[in-house]
Write a protein that holds these residues in place. Structure first.
Motif, PDB file in Angstrom:
ATOM      1  N   ILE A   1      -5.357  10.351  -5.588  1.00  0.00           N
ATOM      2  CA  ILE A   1      -6.754   9.967  -5.711  1.00  0.00           C
ATOM      3  C   ILE A   1      -7.383   9.640  -4.361  1.00  0.00           C
ATOM      4  O   ILE A   1      -8.593   9.567  -4.226  1.00  0.00           O
ATOM      5  N   GLU A   2      -6.541   9.446  -3.351  1.00  0.00           N
ATOM      6  CA  GLU A   2      -7.106   9.239  -2.016  1.00  0.00           C
ATOM      7  C   GLU A   2      -6.072   9.673  -1.001  1.00  0.00           C
ATOM      8  O   GLU A   2      -4.861   9.519  -1.191  1.00  0.00           O
ATOM      9  N   GLU A   3      -6.566  10.247   0.110  1.00  0.00           N
ATOM     10  CA  GLU A   3      -5.658  10.671   1.154  1.00  0.00           C
ATOM     11  C   GLU A   3      -6.344  10.542   2.491  1.00  0.00           C
ATOM     12  O   GLU A   3      -7.553  10.748   2.599  1.00  0.00           O
ATOM     13  N   GLY A   4      -5.584  10.193   3.511  1.00  0.00           N
ATOM     14  CA  GLY A   4      -6.177  10.102   4.834  1.00  0.00           C
ATOM     15  C   GLY A   4      -5.248   9.425   5.816  1.00  0.00           C
ATOM     16  O   GLY A   4      -4.145   9.018   5.447  1.00  0.00           O
ATOM     17  N   PRO A   5      -5.662   9.308   7.075  1.00  0.00           N
ATOM     18  CA  PRO A   5      -4.842   8.606   8.069  1.00  0.00           C
ATOM     19  C   PRO A   5      -4.622   7.164   7.645  1.00  0.00           C
ATOM     20  O   PRO A   5      -5.525   6.530   7.096  1.00  0.00           O
ATOM     21  N   VAL A   6      -3.417   6.653   7.896  1.00  0.00           N
ATOM     22  CA  VAL A   6      -3.043   5.346   7.352  1.00  0.00           C
ATOM     23  C   VAL A   6      -3.992   4.249   7.821  1.00  0.00           C
ATOM     24  O   VAL A   6      -4.419   3.397   7.024  1.00  0.00           O
ATOM     25  N   ALA A   7      -4.353   4.271   9.082  1.00  0.00           N
ATOM     26  CA  ALA A   7      -5.203   3.195   9.600  1.00  0.00           C
ATOM     27  C   ALA A   7      -6.550   3.188   8.889  1.00  0.00           C
ATOM     28  O   ALA A   7      -7.054   2.132   8.491  1.00  0.00           O
TER      29      ALA A   7
ATOM     30  N   PRO B   1     -10.666   1.485   2.558  1.00  0.00           N
ATOM     31  CA  PRO B   1     -10.339   2.387   1.452  1.00  0.00           C
ATOM     32  C   PRO B   1     -11.585   3.031   0.854  1.00  0.00           C
ATOM     33  O   PRO B   1     -12.659   2.419   0.846  1.00  0.00           O
ATOM     34  N   ALA B   2     -11.427   4.281   0.396  1.00  0.00           N
ATOM     35  CA  ALA B   2     -12.555   5.005  -0.163  1.00  0.00           C
ATOM     36  C   ALA B   2     -12.509   5.057  -1.688  1.00  0.00           C
ATOM     37  O   ALA B   2     -13.483   5.422  -2.322  1.00  0.00           O
ATOM     38  N   HIS B   3     -11.366   4.732  -2.257  1.00  0.00           N
ATOM     39  CA  HIS B   3     -11.243   4.778  -3.717  1.00  0.00           C
ATOM     40  C   HIS B   3     -11.114   3.350  -4.252  1.00  0.00           C
ATOM     41  O   HIS B   3     -10.394   2.534  -3.657  1.00  0.00           O
ATOM     42  N   PRO B   4     -11.786   3.041  -5.345  1.00  0.00           N
ATOM     43  CA  PRO B   4     -11.726   1.666  -5.865  1.00  0.00           C
ATOM     44  C   PRO B   4     -10.304   1.218  -6.181  1.00  0.00           C
ATOM     45  O   PRO B   4      -9.990   0.026  -6.068  1.00  0.00           O
TER      46      PRO B   4
ATOM     47  N   ALA C   1     -20.681   8.605 -16.137  1.00  0.00           N
ATOM     48  CA  ALA C   1     -20.263   9.918 -15.624  1.00  0.00           C
ATOM     49  C   ALA C   1     -18.776   9.946 -15.297  1.00  0.00           C
ATOM     50  O   ALA C   1     -18.140  11.001 -15.329  1.00  0.00           O
ATOM     51  N   CYS C   2     -18.196   8.781 -14.975  1.00  0.00           N
ATOM     52  CA  CYS C   2     -16.772   8.720 -14.625  1.00  0.00           C
ATOM     53  C   CYS C   2     -15.897   9.125 -15.797  1.00  0.00           C
ATOM     54  O   CYS C   2     -14.760   9.518 -15.625  1.00  0.00           O
ATOM     55  N   ARG C   3     -16.423   8.950 -17.008  1.00  0.00           N
ATOM     56  CA  ARG C   3     -15.613   9.244 -18.191  1.00  0.00           C
ATOM     57  C   ARG C   3     -15.800  10.672 -18.674  1.00  0.00           C
ATOM     58  O   ARG C   3     -15.249  11.067 -19.691  1.00  0.00           O
ATOM     59  N   GLN C   4     -16.612  11.457 -17.962  1.00  0.00           N
ATOM     60  CA  GLN C   4     -16.867  12.837 -18.384  1.00  0.00           C
ATOM     61  C   GLN C   4     -15.743  13.777 -17.943  1.00  0.00           C
ATOM     62  O   GLN C   4     -15.183  14.502 -18.739  1.00  0.00           O
TER      63      GLN C   4
ATOM     64  N   ARG D   1     -11.008  11.064  -4.636  1.00  0.00           N
ATOM     65  CA  ARG D   1     -11.534  11.628  -5.872  1.00  0.00           C
ATOM     66  C   ARG D   1     -12.215  10.519  -6.650  1.00  0.00           C
ATOM     67  O   ARG D   1     -11.650   9.909  -7.547  1.00  0.00           O
ATOM     68  N   CYS D   2     -13.455  10.268  -6.255  1.00  0.00           N
ATOM     69  CA  CYS D   2     -14.219   9.210  -6.911  1.00  0.00           C
ATOM     70  C   CYS D   2     -15.688   9.546  -6.765  1.00  0.00           C
ATOM     71  O   CYS D   2     -16.122  10.068  -5.732  1.00  0.00           O
ATOM     72  N   LEU D   3     -16.457   9.240  -7.801  1.00  0.00           N
ATOM     73  CA  LEU D   3     -17.893   9.520  -7.740  1.00  0.00           C
ATOM     74  C   LEU D   3     -18.625   8.480  -6.904  1.00  0.00           C
ATOM     75  O   LEU D   3     -19.755   8.658  -6.522  1.00  0.00           O
ATOM     76  N   ARG D   4     -17.978   7.362  -6.632  1.00  0.00           N
ATOM     77  CA  ARG D   4     -18.695   6.266  -5.969  1.00  0.00           C
ATOM     78  C   ARG D   4     -18.074   5.930  -4.616  1.00  0.00           C
ATOM     79  O   ARG D   4     -18.075   4.769  -4.197  1.00  0.00           O
ATOM     80  N   VAL D   5     -17.589   6.960  -3.946  1.00  0.00           N
ATOM     81  CA  VAL D   5     -16.948   6.757  -2.644  1.00  0.00           C
ATOM     82  C   VAL D   5     -17.872   5.998  -1.687  1.00  0.00           C
ATOM     83  O   VAL D   5     -17.459   5.031  -1.035  1.00  0.00           O
ATOM     84  N   ALA D   6     -19.129   6.412  -1.676  1.00  0.00           N
ATOM     85  CA  ALA D   6     -20.066   5.784  -0.742  1.00  0.00           C
ATOM     86  C   ALA D   6     -20.167   4.291  -1.006  1.00  0.00           C
ATOM     87  O   ALA D   6     -20.165   3.478  -0.077  1.00  0.00           O
TER      88      ALA D   6
END
Lengths: 304, 350, 337
Positions: free
Chosen positions: C240-246, C252-255, C303-306, C321-326
């Motif tokens: 659900i999330e990937e990126g450089p560890v730091a 974090p971008a995912h809740p 929308a998250c449940r769609q 993978r989240c609709l509310r990353v921002a």
């Protein structure tokens, strides 16, 4: 700063069931075993055969076309379909079908009763041995080991031989043969359960040994004991037949499959098929019990 | 009915000694286990002369690595494992003595929560029966026990109608641990021993259970002995901390003090091994090397000397003592460096 | 995927990997469409809680799953299609190209063989060298993993070694054939704190010296921070999330990642509740429609449940993978800013 992301303590309660954990169907252990069994067609199929054999034995007087004891000197060793005897007659002219149906009564009894007795005695001793201290355990288990050291058929023959033939003595000797094995299974299962955390928790909440055994041990030991007992039934039928065959179990003129096999053996060249019939009955019954027991074992082997 | 957040005076009908009387005093507890096949007379010194005081209303954290004896200690405190020697004083009464408190009475007042595992609950019993079992064996009627179980399940955050009839395999790890807590509380204890009670849980669930434990302690006036290998968790939940190494207490003191300025080199090493969640603060070299030695035949003198960066001759010759503690604020360590007269070259510096 | 990276062929490419376990009663979706890749010499941490599919993913990469597991998707290791390998090729792939370090060395090592026998067997099978040469290489390997007095310990049985030394021996066995890809399944979880850090530092050093790509499965954010270059956070079988560890651990971008960090006990004030994520992970037999974290998420919208949210790339090299990353990225930072 320790201010966490706004996830914090939302309105969602900790126990709510949104995680999809089954709220609707709460299935107990035995219910789930039943569910598995209902969906196991092989076990169900053989279970039906076992049921038919049992029913035939129970209702033998209603089903059997003749009396199992009615002899006829002229009608000896007749083949299949001879004059109203669909499966022929034996060496004394008795109707084979009737004798096989009645014989099921004794064979099933010899299969079930020793196992039940051994389960009760061996199971109790095993639970005591598993739960009690080292001294009691050693005393019980070493005694059992002495019996265990003999091959079962040899032991059964020896005990029956010493006590003389007959159904009751046969049952006693077979019970004695099965008790050590039952005891060992119960002891192993108990010893495993005994060291688990919930037993310790029960002790910590102030429960005495008997209460703990009743509430926490028996239920968990019953499974393995029952599985093992069900697999012993077919062994017991075979051993009982063996004893009768050797003349140590059921005595003539009682209809018993093992005894029939023994007496008919002299007519092997005259009526080979008739001779084989009791053996076939023993074979089918024991294999059906075995397969059903296997199915039950698989169904009960749920990791929960 | 005011379950206020403020610390309220300690009140319990069963309280005998008053607030100043410690809940539990352990004096030189010792428990060794014989080991087969490890040479003649080989014993595991699981608990080897452990003394400490647990005050009413506090949480004492017990930390240490595997094999340090912390779980055996927990079982000795409940007499699930009998001590070879040493005394246990519960609220002023010596356990097991004729004029003291019986083991049965002790177990009504002290309960234990085990690590969540497949064996922590009876798989063949609905959880409401598991929880009601304690009250039932303590003489309550079936209906009464069931009512208590329902109340406690509510307290630990599980709806009795939804979760009561379930079997353990139908619960998640966190839910099972709530049931374990409920089972311990159903007997109505004053003190609860939590043996790695959150260690097997996922982090997100662990936080829920820790919050629950704190709330229960507040509302039910409990005293906790919290055993864990996780230093972060112990620091968060404990008022005081006890550090064990190979069956002995090496440091004891207020959590804030111990974590801010540990006095024993082993505690320092443990703290130095904590991983940061900031990848720019990586640990470049390990604080100590090697594994903990086997508790069978531990080293002579100070048991930590084989791994200690400051070990000297005196550490091999003499076993350091923990020293005296007076009250909740005492901070003591069993290290020659804390004792000015020990003859260690760094004596008095720690 | 990696926006700003040089387009060198990655050592490992995993695309849309799915693993199902089918039994008579239910189908368990252990992994559903995991996609990630790894460059040579890089350490990727698969981070997740129990049941997130991290260990199953790892076993799928090494083809260690039992036959009843249904594996779909594409796994490419050093140019080989790992899911298509059979027989001999599969044998030399396991151990030769890819090696694995398990969580519990006591059960992963055969108790009737010495450490030396484990090692020399591997070396002789994969390299075809003689007995004496294999033993010399084995001692060299034990020195490499810093086992003191290797000449003596090589003849020790697994139970004669302490937990830390056993895990080092396990690492030596994994390294014995010079794998290009090292898979580590919670290799330090069973170890004590003071030993864990030693093994982590050893693994990090070996990985850098030998230039292996490494996938490290862990549930511990601290371990990830200690060893990873990049992290892939898994939840209910999905990355659900990937990126450089730091970046991931700082912002974090995912809740779920944010919640995991907030709920991990780490220097929180003792008089405050910890911000726990409510509820528990979903039942893998009955995944909720849409985002599987939505039922526990305080930011969830209808929308998250769609449907499960498609990947978004909030920064170069980052995916969530989240609709509310921002919104998540704008939140105050989870742990000790």
């Amino acid at each position: 700063m320790n201010k966490p992301v706004a996830l914090a303590v939302a309105e969602i309660p900790a126990d709510s069931d949104f995680d999809g954990a089954p709220a609707t169907k709460v299935r107990g252990y035995w219910q789930s075993v039943g569910y598995r069994l209902r969906h196991d067609w092989v076990t169900l199929g053989f279970g039906v055969i076992v049921l038919l054999i049992v029913l035939a034995a129970v209702f033998a007087p209603l089903i059997a076309p003749f009396s199992p004891y009615a002899q006829s000197i002229i009608g000896r060793l007749k083949p299949f379909g001879w004059r109203g005897h669909p499966w022929g007659t034996d060496e004394l002219g008795r109707d084979m079908m009737s004798r096989l149906i009645y014989g099921g009564r004794i064979s099933l009894m010899m299969g079930l009763v020793p196992v039940v007795i051994a389960t009760m005695i061996g199971g109790t001793l095993g639970v005591i041995g598993g739960f009690a201290g080292k001294v009691a355990n050693t005393a019980i288990m070493r005694t059992m080991d002495v019996f265990y050291a003999f091959p079962s058929i040899l032991l059964a023959v020896a005990i029956s031989g010493a006590m003389g033939g007959g159904i009751v003595n046969g049952i006693i000797s077979l019970s004695l043969v099965f008790t050590p094995a039952m005891c060992r299974v119960a002891e192993t299962a108990t010893a495993q359960v005994k060291n688990l955390d919930y037993i310790e928790a029960a002790r910590a909440s102030g429960a005495g040994t008997l209460t703990i055994i009743r509430h926490h041990v028996l239920g968990n030991v019953l499974g393995p004991v029952f599985i093992y007992a069900s697999s012993l039934v077919s062994v017991s039928i075979l051993l009982a037949s063996g004893l009768s065959f050797l003349g140590l179990g059921v005595q003539p003129p009682e209809p018993d499959w093992g005894l029939m096999l023994s007496t008919l053996r002299q007519s092997l060249y005259v009526d080979p098929l008739g001779c084989a019939l009791p053996g076939i009955a023993i074979f089918i019954t024991s294999i059906c019990f075995n397969l059903v027991s296997d199915g039950i074992r698989a169904a009960m082997d749920v990791r929960i | 009915m005011s379950a206020t957040v403020q610390a309220k005076p300690y009140v319990d009908g069963r309280d005998r000694g008053g607030a100043a009387q410690p809940m539990l005093i352990a004096k030189e507890l010792q428990r060794h286990f014989k080991v087969k096949g490890a040479g003649k007379g080989a014993v595991v010194r699981a608990v080897d002369g452990v003394s400490f005081t647990l005050f009413k209303g506090e949480t004492l954290g017990v930390v240490g690595e595997s094999g340090c004896g912390k779980s055996t200690l927990a079982r000795v405190l409940l007499h699930l494992v009998l001590p070879d020697s040493g005394d246990l004083v519960f609220d002023g009464d010596t356990v097991g003595e004729t004029r003291g408190i019986s083991v049965a009475d002790l177990r009504r007042q002290v309960q234990m929560v085990f690590q969540d595992s497949y064996s922590s609950l009876n798989p063949r019993m609905p959880v409401q029966d598991s929880v009601a079992f304690g009250p039932m064996v303590n003489g309550k009627s079936k209906a009464e026990s069931r009512r208590i179980a329902q109340d406690i399940l509510v307290k630990v955050g599980l709806r009795p109608d939804l979760f009561g009839p379930r079997y353990p395999h139908e619960l998640s790890g966190g839910q099972k641990q709530r049931v374990n807590i409920a089972r311990a509380l159903a007997v109505g204890p004053r003190m609860v021993i939590l043996d790695e009670a959150v260690s097997a849980l996922d982090k997100s669930v662990e936080a829920q259970v820790l919050n629950l434990l704190r709330e229960l302690k507040r509302t039910l006036n409990l005293t906790y002995l919290f055993i864990s290998h996780d230093l972060n968790v112990v620091r968060y939940i404990s008022d005081r901390v006890l550090v064990m190494y190979l069956g002995q207490v090496v440091e004891l003191g207020p959590a804030a003090d111990v974590f801010a300025k540990a006095r024993h080199p082993y505690t320092q090493a443990l703290l130095g091994s904590r991983l940061s969640m900031d990848s720019s603060k990586r640990i470049e070299s390990p604080p100590i090397v090697g594994d903990p030695p086997s508790p069978i035949n531990p080293p002579s003198g100070c048991r930590f000397r084989t791994r200690c960066p400051h070990a000297e001759a005196v550490c091999e010759a003499e076993m350091p003592t923990l020293g005296q503690w007076e009250d909740r604020s005492s901070h003591v360590a069993a290290c020659h460096m804390t004792n000015a007269q020990s003859g260690h070259s760094l004596a008095g510096t720690a | 995927m990696d926006g700003g990276m040089v387009a060198a062929a990655p050592l490992l490419e995993v695309e849309d990997l799915s693993v199902q376990f089918v039994t008579r009663e239910a189908t368990v979706n252990a992994v559903s469409g995991a996609t990630f890749n790894l460059k040579a010499g890089e350490v990727l941490c698969l981070l997740g809680e129990s049941g997130s599919g991290k260990s199953v993913t790892l076993r799928a990469l090494m083809r260690l799953l039992p036959g009843r597991a249904r594996v779909k998707g594409r796994v490419n290791v050093a140019g080989q299609d790992a899911l298509a390998l059979k027989g001999r090729a599969l044998q030399s792939f396991r151990g030769g190209t890819v090696a694995m370090v398990f969580q519990e060395p006591m059960t992963a090592l055969d108790p009737v063989y010495t450490i030396g026998q484990h090692l020399t067997e591997m070396i002789r099978r994969h390299k075809g060298v003689g007995r004496a040469e294999a033993r010399a290489q084995a001692i060299e390997l034990l020195n490499l993993v810093k086992i003191p007095s290797a000449e003596r310990r090589i003849d020790a049985y697994p139970h004669e070694l302490s937990g830390g030394l056993r895990q080092r021996a396990m690492i030596a066995i994994a390294l014995s054939c010079g794998p290009k890809l090292l898979l580590a399944d919670e290799p330090t979880t069973a170890l004590d704190a003071t030993v864990q850090i030693q093994v982590l530092i050893l693994l990090r050093r070996l990985q850098q010296e030998l230039g292996m790509g490494t996938i490290f499965v862990t549930h511990d954010l601290g371990v990830a921070a200690e060893i990873a270059d990049r992290v892939a956070v898994m939840y209910a079988g999905r990355v659900i999330e990937e990126g450089p560890v730091a970046d991931v651990l700082r912002r974090p971008a995912h809740p779920y990642t944010a919640g995991l960090m907030a709920s991990t006990v780490h220097d929180q004030a003792p008089d405050q509740d910890i911000a726990a994520i409510p509820g528990s992970p979903p039942d893998l037999r009955r995944l909720p429609p849409g985002c599987s974290f939505a039922p526990r998420c305080s930011l969830a919208m209808p929308a998250c449940r769609q449907g499960f949210p498609e990947p978004v790339f909030p920064a170069p090299g980052r995916m969530a993978r989240c609709l509310r990353v921002a919104d998540v990225l704008q939140q105050p930072v989870g742990v000790h800013a």
